[in-house]
Design a protein around this motif. Structure first.
Motif, PDB file in Angstrom:
ATOM      1  N   ALA A 177      49.989  57.354  20.193  1.00  0.00           N
ATOM      2  CA  ALA A 177      49.804  56.238  20.769  1.00  0.00           C
ATOM      3  C   ALA A 177      49.867  55.061  19.976  1.00  0.00           C
ATOM      4  O   ALA A 177      50.247  53.960  20.505  1.00  0.00           O
ATOM      5  CB  ALA A 177      48.218  56.210  21.459  1.00  0.00           C
ATOM      6  N   LYS A 178      49.639  55.123  18.699  1.00  0.00           N
ATOM      7  CA  LYS A 178      49.870  54.203  17.876  1.00  0.00           C
ATOM      8  C   LYS A 178      51.233  53.662  17.538  1.00  0.00           C
ATOM      9  O   LYS A 178      51.794  52.561  17.236  1.00  0.00           O
ATOM     10  CB  LYS A 178      49.299  54.356  16.428  1.00  0.00           C
ATOM     11  CG  LYS A 178      47.892  54.456  16.416  1.00  0.00           C
ATOM     12  CD  LYS A 178      47.216  54.962  14.800  1.00  0.00           C
ATOM     13  CE  LYS A 178      45.884  55.052  14.747  1.00  0.00           C
ATOM     14  NZ  LYS A 178      45.428  55.384  13.424  1.00  0.00           N
ATOM     15  N   ALA A 179      52.146  54.689  17.746  1.00  0.00           N
ATOM     16  CA  ALA A 179      53.743  54.548  17.711  1.00  0.00           C
ATOM     17  C   ALA A 179      54.271  54.149  18.625  1.00  0.00           C
ATOM     18  O   ALA A 179      55.627  53.458  18.658  1.00  0.00           O
ATOM     19  CB  ALA A 179      54.144  55.863  16.941  1.00  0.00           C
ATOM     20  N   ALA A 180      53.835  54.126  19.948  1.00  0.00           N
ATOM     21  CA  ALA A 180      54.422  53.908  21.085  1.00  0.00           C
ATOM     22  C   ALA A 180      54.929  52.282  21.198  1.00  0.00           C
ATOM     23  O   ALA A 180      55.967  52.275  21.690  1.00  0.00           O
ATOM     24  CB  ALA A 180      53.504  54.068  22.314  1.00  0.00           C
ATOM     25  N   PRO A 181      54.312  51.414  21.088  1.00  0.00           N
ATOM     26  CA  PRO A 181      54.806  50.032  21.150  1.00  0.00           C
ATOM     27  C   PRO A 181      55.914  50.021  20.197  1.00  0.00           C
ATOM     28  O   PRO A 181      56.948  49.204  20.570  1.00  0.00           O
ATOM     29  CB  PRO A 181      53.640  49.170  20.844  1.00  0.00           C
ATOM     30  CG  PRO A 181      52.503  49.921  20.996  1.00  0.00           C
ATOM     31  CD  PRO A 181      52.669  51.424  20.658  1.00  0.00           C
ATOM     32  N   ALA A 182      55.817  50.334  18.828  1.00  0.00           N
ATOM     33  CA  ALA A 182      57.093  50.097  18.035  1.00  0.00           C
ATOM     34  C   ALA A 182      58.268  50.948  18.850  1.00  0.00           C
ATOM     35  O   ALA A 182      59.317  50.161  18.612  1.00  0.00           O
ATOM     36  CB  ALA A 182      56.715  50.674  16.692  1.00  0.00           C
ATOM     37  N   VAL A 183      58.119  52.201  19.200  1.00  0.00           N
ATOM     38  CA  VAL A 183      59.314  52.839  19.513  1.00  0.00           C
ATOM     39  C   VAL A 183      59.825  52.095  20.718  1.00  0.00           C
ATOM     40  O   VAL A 183      60.824  52.046  20.898  1.00  0.00           O
ATOM     41  CB  VAL A 183      58.549  54.350  19.678  1.00  0.00           C
ATOM     42  CG1 VAL A 183      59.763  55.005  20.615  1.00  0.00           C
ATOM     43  CG2 VAL A 183      58.400  55.125  18.610  1.00  0.00           C
ATOM     44  N   ALA A 184      58.838  51.647  21.636  1.00  0.00           N
ATOM     45  CA  ALA A 184      59.351  50.986  22.803  1.00  0.00           C
ATOM     46  C   ALA A 184      60.398  49.707  22.526  1.00  0.00           C
ATOM     47  O   ALA A 184      61.390  49.610  23.135  1.00  0.00           O
ATOM     48  CB  ALA A 184      58.018  50.548  23.696  1.00  0.00           C
ATOM     49  N   VAL A 185      59.731  48.785  21.680  1.00  0.00           N
ATOM     50  CA  VAL A 185      60.422  47.659  21.320  1.00  0.00           C
ATOM     51  C   VAL A 185      61.897  48.115  20.705  1.00  0.00           C
ATOM     52  O   VAL A 185      62.705  47.493  20.780  1.00  0.00           O
ATOM     53  CB  VAL A 185      59.553  46.836  20.278  1.00  0.00           C
ATOM     54  CG1 VAL A 185      60.217  45.537  19.755  1.00  0.00           C
ATOM     55  CG2 VAL A 185      58.354  46.412  21.108  1.00  0.00           C
ATOM     56  N   GLY A 186      61.777  49.052  19.781  1.00  0.00           N
ATOM     57  CA  GLY A 186      62.984  49.410  19.001  1.00  0.00           C
ATOM     58  C   GLY A 186      64.056  49.822  19.984  1.00  0.00           C
ATOM     59  O   GLY A 186      65.057  49.688  19.904  1.00  0.00           O
ATOM     60  N   GLY A 187      63.385  50.670  21.023  1.00  0.00           N
ATOM     61  CA  GLY A 187      64.290  51.455  22.019  1.00  0.00           C
ATOM     62  C   GLY A 187      65.191  50.161  22.713  1.00  0.00           C
ATOM     63  O   GLY A 187      66.212  50.337  23.248  1.00  0.00           O
ATOM     64  N   LEU A 188      64.250  49.308  23.473  1.00  0.00           N
ATOM     65  CA  LEU A 188      64.680  48.319  24.242  1.00  0.00           C
ATOM     66  C   LEU A 188      65.683  47.333  23.191  1.00  0.00           C
ATOM     67  O   LEU A 188      66.653  46.743  23.749  1.00  0.00           O
ATOM     68  CB  LEU A 188      63.661  47.380  24.650  1.00  0.00           C
ATOM     69  CG  LEU A 188      62.816  48.117  25.922  1.00  0.00           C
ATOM     70  CD1 LEU A 188      61.705  47.236  26.125  1.00  0.00           C
ATOM     71  CD2 LEU A 188      63.830  48.325  27.085  1.00  0.00           C
ATOM     72  N   THR A 189      65.593  47.088  21.901  1.00  0.00           N
ATOM     73  CA  THR A 189      66.320  46.183  21.439  1.00  0.00           C
ATOM     74  C   THR A 189      67.520  47.165  20.953  1.00  0.00           C
ATOM     75  O   THR A 189      68.627  46.496  21.060  1.00  0.00           O
ATOM     76  CB  THR A 189      65.745  46.035  19.885  1.00  0.00           C
ATOM     77  OG1 THR A 189      64.377  45.284  20.204  1.00  0.00           O
ATOM     78  CG2 THR A 189      66.592  45.096  19.089  1.00  0.00           C
ATOM     79  N   LEU A 190      67.584  48.349  20.846  1.00  0.00           N
ATOM     80  CA  LEU A 190      68.787  49.192  20.585  1.00  0.00           C
ATOM     81  C   LEU A 190      69.645  49.262  21.885  1.00  0.00           C
ATOM     82  O   LEU A 190      71.009  48.929  22.070  1.00  0.00           O
ATOM     83  CB  LEU A 190      68.337  50.471  20.518  1.00  0.00           C
ATOM     84  CG  LEU A 190      69.410  51.587  20.403  1.00  0.00           C
ATOM     85  CD1 LEU A 190      70.057  51.091  18.980  1.00  0.00           C
ATOM     86  CD2 LEU A 190      69.001  53.005  20.330  1.00  0.00           C
ATOM     87  N   PHE A 191      69.038  49.046  23.174  1.00  0.00           N
ATOM     88  CA  PHE A 191      69.779  48.780  24.297  1.00  0.00           C
ATOM     89  C   PHE A 191      70.228  47.579  24.856  1.00  0.00           C
ATOM     90  O   PHE A 191      70.855  47.099  25.794  1.00  0.00           O
ATOM     91  CB  PHE A 191      69.034  49.543  25.558  1.00  0.00           C
ATOM     92  CG  PHE A 191      68.916  51.103  25.459  1.00  0.00           C
ATOM     93  CD1 PHE A 191      69.987  51.701  25.494  1.00  0.00           C
ATOM     94  CD2 PHE A 191      67.564  51.555  25.264  1.00  0.00           C
ATOM     95  CE1 PHE A 191      69.816  53.339  25.418  1.00  0.00           C
ATOM     96  CE2 PHE A 191      67.258  52.796  25.164  1.00  0.00           C
ATOM     97  CZ  PHE A 191      68.707  53.548  25.359  1.00  0.00           C
ATOM     98  N   GLY A 192      69.835  46.332  23.814  1.00  0.00           N
ATOM     99  CA  GLY A 192      70.534  44.941  24.084  1.00  0.00           C
ATOM    100  C   GLY A 192      69.411  44.222  24.770  1.00  0.00           C
ATOM    101  O   GLY A 192      69.641  42.953  24.929  1.00  0.00           O
ATOM    102  N   VAL A 193      68.150  44.701  24.788  1.00  0.00           N
ATOM    103  CA  VAL A 193      66.918  43.686  25.139  1.00  0.00           C
ATOM    104  C   VAL A 193      66.431  43.113  23.915  1.00  0.00           C
ATOM    105  O   VAL A 193      65.942  44.054  23.304  1.00  0.00           O
ATOM    106  CB  VAL A 193      66.103  44.414  26.182  1.00  0.00           C
ATOM    107  CG1 VAL A 193      65.032  43.583  26.544  1.00  0.00           C
ATOM    108  CG2 VAL A 193      66.911  45.043  27.295  1.00  0.00           C
ATOM    109  N   SER A 194      66.550  41.847  24.006  1.00  0.00           N
ATOM    110  CA  SER A 194      65.802  41.200  22.562  1.00  0.00           C
ATOM    111  C   SER A 194      64.236  41.257  22.817  1.00  0.00           C
ATOM    112  O   SER A 194      63.782  41.517  23.889  1.00  0.00           O
ATOM    113  CB  SER A 194      66.126  39.632  22.585  1.00  0.00           C
ATOM    114  OG  SER A 194      65.867  38.932  23.427  1.00  0.00           O
ATOM    115  N   LEU A 195      63.562  40.886  21.457  1.00  0.00           N
ATOM    116  CA  LEU A 195      62.053  41.030  21.552  1.00  0.00           C
ATOM    117  C   LEU A 195      61.520  39.966  22.773  1.00  0.00           C
ATOM    118  O   LEU A 195      60.434  40.241  23.332  1.00  0.00           O
ATOM    119  CB  LEU A 195      61.547  40.904  20.198  1.00  0.00           C
ATOM    120  CG  LEU A 195      60.048  40.897  20.255  1.00  0.00           C
ATOM    121  CD1 LEU A 195      59.462  42.117  20.769  1.00  0.00           C
ATOM    122  CD2 LEU A 195      59.727  40.428  18.658  1.00  0.00           C
TER     123      LEU A 195
END
Length: 67
Positions: free
Chosen positions: A13-31
């Motif tokens: 649960a602690k890592a979920a937000p960071a993983v989500a942001v990293g995954g979306l940034t990887l797919f081309g969605v900026s922060l």
């Protein structure tokens, strides 16, 4: 065994937000876009619950007045 599972869930649960942001940034969605998307989703959920509660109260009031 239960304590280990609880720790695993807590760390996940602690890592979920960071993983989500990293995954979306990887797919081309900026922060900034990610924040916009999450804000729109949050607003939509709040609007849904507001309208549902108002509809539920109106329906409840109508049923109460018919007696």
């Amino acid at each position: 065994m239960t304590n280990h599972y609880s720790e695993l869930v807590t760390e996940g649960a602690k890592a979920a937000p960071a993983v989500a942001v990293g995954g979306l940034t990887l797919f081309g969605v900026s922060l900034a876009d990610w924040v916009l998307i999450s804000t729109l989703l949050y607003t939509g959920v709040q609007l849904f619950f507001l309208l549902r509660d108002k509809w539920w109260r109106q329906r409840k009031d109508r049923n109460g007045r018919k007696r």
